[in-house]
Design a protein around this motif. Structure first.
Motif, mmCIF file in Angstrom:
data_model
loop_
_atom_site.group_PDB
_atom_site.id
_atom_site.type_symbol
_atom_site.label_atom_id
_atom_site.label_comp_id
_atom_site.label_asym_id
_atom_site.label_seq_id
_atom_site.Cartn_x
_atom_site.Cartn_y
_atom_site.Cartn_z
ATOM 1 N N PRO A 515 0.792 -1.232 0.000
ATOM 2 C CA PRO A 515 0.000 0.000 0.000
ATOM 3 C C PRO A 515 0.823 1.279 0.000
ATOM 4 O O PRO A 515 0.444 2.258 -0.651
ATOM 5 N N HIS A 516 1.958 1.284 0.737
ATOM 6 C CA HIS A 516 2.720 2.538 0.791
ATOM 7 C C HIS A 516 3.362 2.857 -0.560
ATOM 8 O O HIS A 516 3.651 4.023 -0.858
ATOM 9 N N ILE A 517 3.570 1.839 -1.416
ATOM 10 C CA ILE A 517 4.067 2.101 -2.770
ATOM 11 C C ILE A 517 2.918 2.542 -3.675
ATOM 12 O O ILE A 517 3.085 3.391 -4.552
ATOM 13 N N LEU A 518 1.738 1.961 -3.440
ATOM 14 C CA LEU A 518 0.555 2.427 -4.158
ATOM 15 C C LEU A 518 0.322 3.913 -3.920
ATOM 16 O O LEU A 518 -0.118 4.644 -4.813
ATOM 17 N N ALA A 519 0.614 4.358 -2.702
ATOM 18 C CA ALA A 519 0.443 5.771 -2.372
ATOM 19 C C ALA A 519 1.342 6.659 -3.232
ATOM 20 O O ALA A 519 0.963 7.768 -3.613
ATOM 21 N N LEU A 520 2.542 6.157 -3.549
ATOM 22 C CA LEU A 520 3.451 6.921 -4.397
ATOM 23 C C LEU A 520 3.040 6.860 -5.865
ATOM 24 O O LEU A 520 3.232 7.827 -6.607
ATOM 25 N N LEU A 521 2.472 5.716 -6.272
ATOM 26 C CA LEU A 521 2.065 5.557 -7.656
ATOM 27 C C LEU A 521 0.802 6.343 -7.982
ATOM 28 O O LEU A 521 0.654 6.857 -9.090
ATOM 29 N N MET A 522 -0.107 6.405 -7.025
ATOM 30 C CA MET A 522 -1.396 7.082 -7.252
ATOM 31 C C MET A 522 -1.657 8.046 -6.089
ATOM 32 O O MET A 522 -2.542 7.815 -5.259
ATOM 33 N N ALA A 539 -4.542 3.914 9.491
ATOM 34 C CA ALA A 539 -3.403 4.025 10.397
ATOM 35 C C ALA A 539 -2.237 3.115 10.057
ATOM 36 O O ALA A 539 -1.086 3.556 10.007
ATOM 37 N N PRO A 540 -2.443 1.811 9.792
ATOM 38 C CA PRO A 540 -1.283 0.946 9.583
ATOM 39 C C PRO A 540 -0.748 0.935 8.165
ATOM 40 O O PRO A 540 0.236 0.267 7.901
ATOM 41 N N LEU A 541 -1.370 1.669 7.231
ATOM 42 C CA LEU A 541 -1.018 1.500 5.837
ATOM 43 C C LEU A 541 0.194 2.306 5.419
ATOM 44 O O LEU A 541 0.724 2.080 4.338
ATOM 45 N N GLY A 542 0.634 3.217 6.221
ATOM 46 C CA GLY A 542 1.803 4.002 5.852
ATOM 47 C C GLY A 542 3.107 3.322 6.178
ATOM 48 O O GLY A 542 4.176 3.890 5.982
ATOM 49 N N GLN A 543 3.043 2.113 6.718
ATOM 50 C CA GLN A 543 4.247 1.406 7.125
ATOM 51 C C GLN A 543 4.491 0.227 6.208
ATOM 52 O O GLN A 543 3.563 -0.429 5.756
#
Length: 546
Positions: A515-522, A539-543
């Motif tokens: 998920p934290h890479i998905l955040a960078l992609l989108m 809460a736990p998805l940024g790690q």
């Protein structure tokens, strides 16, 4: 003086010694600092750098695969010219080329259209409607003043049919059934049989032209309606099949009595024929030779094409089996009927039978254009299907163009994609959920690909889907393209961005990206997810996973 020089020398010597000591101390301190400097970075910094490198590598891998699939989809769309949307992320794009039979059919339709148009001026729309009616097994009504080439169109269609029998009649209020269906058999009457001599009359014709069709009286109507709809004729006690391919009806006026409403509804395609415009009058008057005296289709210098009656029926059945009507087209037709019957004054009645036949007509239009799916552009043909009065055709066309110029559901697609993104973040590697998400993302991508393919060339007012349409006249296609082109250019840009974002999510799901890479992609979808998602999900998805 001697004492002074001695003191000066002593002071100078002391100064030099002091500077030397300072330099020695500085060198010693630098040496000790150099000795105390560590040989390697802290472990946490090394791990952070490795993690950053892994994240960058995953980002590059996802974006690289997205570029490959986009290039594959674009290449497939450019080569086939039809909406494929069948490329898979894992296997690449797969293009389905039209078969030889379909290509031969398209070529035959083009040559038949050219043959029918030969020597006619400003009758491109009527020619295409006539040929389309024959392909659908339907009938064409031409409304207009005398001398506008209405009967000539029927003769030309008959000339295209191999061995086809052409029947032509002008009705009056005093016309009797014998004029259409043949005289009574005298020998049959002697044998107490009420039968007609039908050879050479409407029950044996392949193509027919009936002028002043709405002057038909009640003695004619029942048998005429059965022939038009069921292709059957009751000759005495025997019911026979009628080989009628298409009947062209002509009239100067609309039906006045209610008993003619059923006959009016039998004509699926309708066109209002006007005199040649002032711009085309010069071309009409310049005709010479056979074209000036009403030559048949395929005159001098023109290629001829022969179509058998079974060719037309085969088109109809193959189109019904091999073409689909997508939900967006069904929704458009349903909304158009609601608009005509509930929001127009006076209401425009559209029967269930007419609507069902209209869909079949759209299937034939798509099939003969080399497509397996009805396009929204095909619905422009409904301009000549759904009106009850000629003035309503403009209103129907404007409604369809306005509907086609909408954002084509980009906001809805963006909403669906945001939902898929949020579920992908919450799934966090769950195998079953990721498989389901991958399937839904693939379906969404196919929808976007199909819509994009329908908008290829939407630049500078040019739309190949309209310009190359077999059943839209060049003038009609050009006017529609000029209206839709600028809007479609903007819509296409939005669709391209959505397709890239959908592919990014699809590839990320296939690679099980965290998920934290998905955040960078989108990042936009991530920001929306953070704002709207429940705190326990966010809460736990940024790690990163340990």
């Amino acid at each position: 003086a001697t004492t002074t020089r001695a003191m000066t020398t002593t002071a100078t010597t002391a100064t030099h010694r002091s500077c030397a000591v300072s330099r020695a101390r500085g060198a010693s301190m630098r040496g000790r600092r150099a000795m105390r400097a560590p040989c390697a970075e802290p472990e946490w910094k090394v791990k952070q750098r490795e993690q950053d490198a892994a994240i960058s590598a995953e980002e590059d891998a996802v974006r690289g695969r997205v570029r490959e699939v986009l290039e594959s989809i674009n290449a497939s769309s450019s080569s086939s010219g039809v909406a494929s949307g069948a490329a898979t992320v894992g296997a690449g794009a797969g293009a389905g080329a039209a078969g030889d039979a379909r290509s031969a059919l398209m070529d035959k339709v083009k040559r038949a259209t050219a043959s029918l148009e030969y020597g006619l001026v400003e009758r491109e729309t009527e020619v295409r409607l006539l040929l389309l009616a024959a392909c659908c097994g339907e009938h064409l009504l031409l409304l207009g003043p005398p001398g506008t080439a209405k009967s000539e169109l029927g003769r030309r269609l008959s000339a295209l049919c191999d061995g086809g029998l052409f029947f032509e009649r002008l009705l009056t209020r005093f016309s009797v059934p014998e004029e259409l269906f043949g005289p009574l058999s005298m020998r049959g009457l002697e044998n107490d049989q009420y039968v007609r001599q039908i050879d050479g009359y409407l029950p044996t014709a392949n193509v027919a032209f009936v002028d002043e069709i709405f002057k038909a009286n009640s003695a004619i109507l029942n048998s005429l309606l059965t022939i038009l709809n069921e292709r059957l004729f009751d000759n005495g006690s025997e019911r026979i099949n009628v080989p009628l391919l298409c009947l062209v009806g002509a009239s100067n006026e609309l039906p006045e009595s209610e008993e003619l409403d059923a006959l009016y509804d039998r004509f699926l395609l309708r066109s209002s024929v006007e005199q040649v415009s002032a711009a085309g009058l010069g071309k009409l008057l310049a005709l010479k030779g056979e074209t000036a005296i009403g030559a048949r289709a395929g005159g001098a210098g023109e290629a001829t094409v022969v179509l058998r009656p079974e060719d037309f029926s085969n088109i109809r059945y193959e189109a019904a089996e091999n073409t689909t009507v997508p939900s967006n087209v069904i929704e458009l037709i349903s909304d158009l009927r609601t608009f005509l019957q509930e929001k127009c004054e006076p209401p425009v009645y559209v029967s269930d039978r007419r609507l069902l036949k209209a869909v079949q007509l759209l299937r034939v239009a798509a099939y003969t254009n080399g497509r397996d799916e009805v396009s929204e552009f095909d619905t422009l043909l409904l301009t000549n299907v759904l009106w009850q009065r000629p003035s309503e055709s403009v209103m129907i066309k404007d409604w369809i163009l306005e509907r086609l110029a909408q954002d084509r559901g980009t906001k809805q697609v963006q909403y669906l994609l945001a939902g898929l993104f949020g579920r992908a973040c919450r799934a966090d590697g769950d195998t079953d959920e990721c498989k389901q998400l991958l399937k839904e993302a693939s379906s969404l991508r196919q929808v976007l690909t199909s819509q994009l393919n329908s908008l290829r060339g939407a630049q500078g007012g040019s739309l190949p889907a309209l310009r190359e349409h077999l059943w839209l006249s060049p003038a009609d296609a050009s006017r529609a393209a000029q209206t839709l082109g600028p809007m479609f250019s903007k819509v296409r840009t939005n669709l391209e961005n959505l397709l890239e974002e959908t592919l990014t999510l699809e590839v990320a799901l296939e690679r099980n990206t965290e998920p934290h890479i998905l955040a960078l992609l989108m990042p936009n979808y991530w920001a929306d997810f953070i704002r709207s998602g429940p705190i326990e999900d966010v809460a736990p998805l940024g790690q990163a996973s340990p």
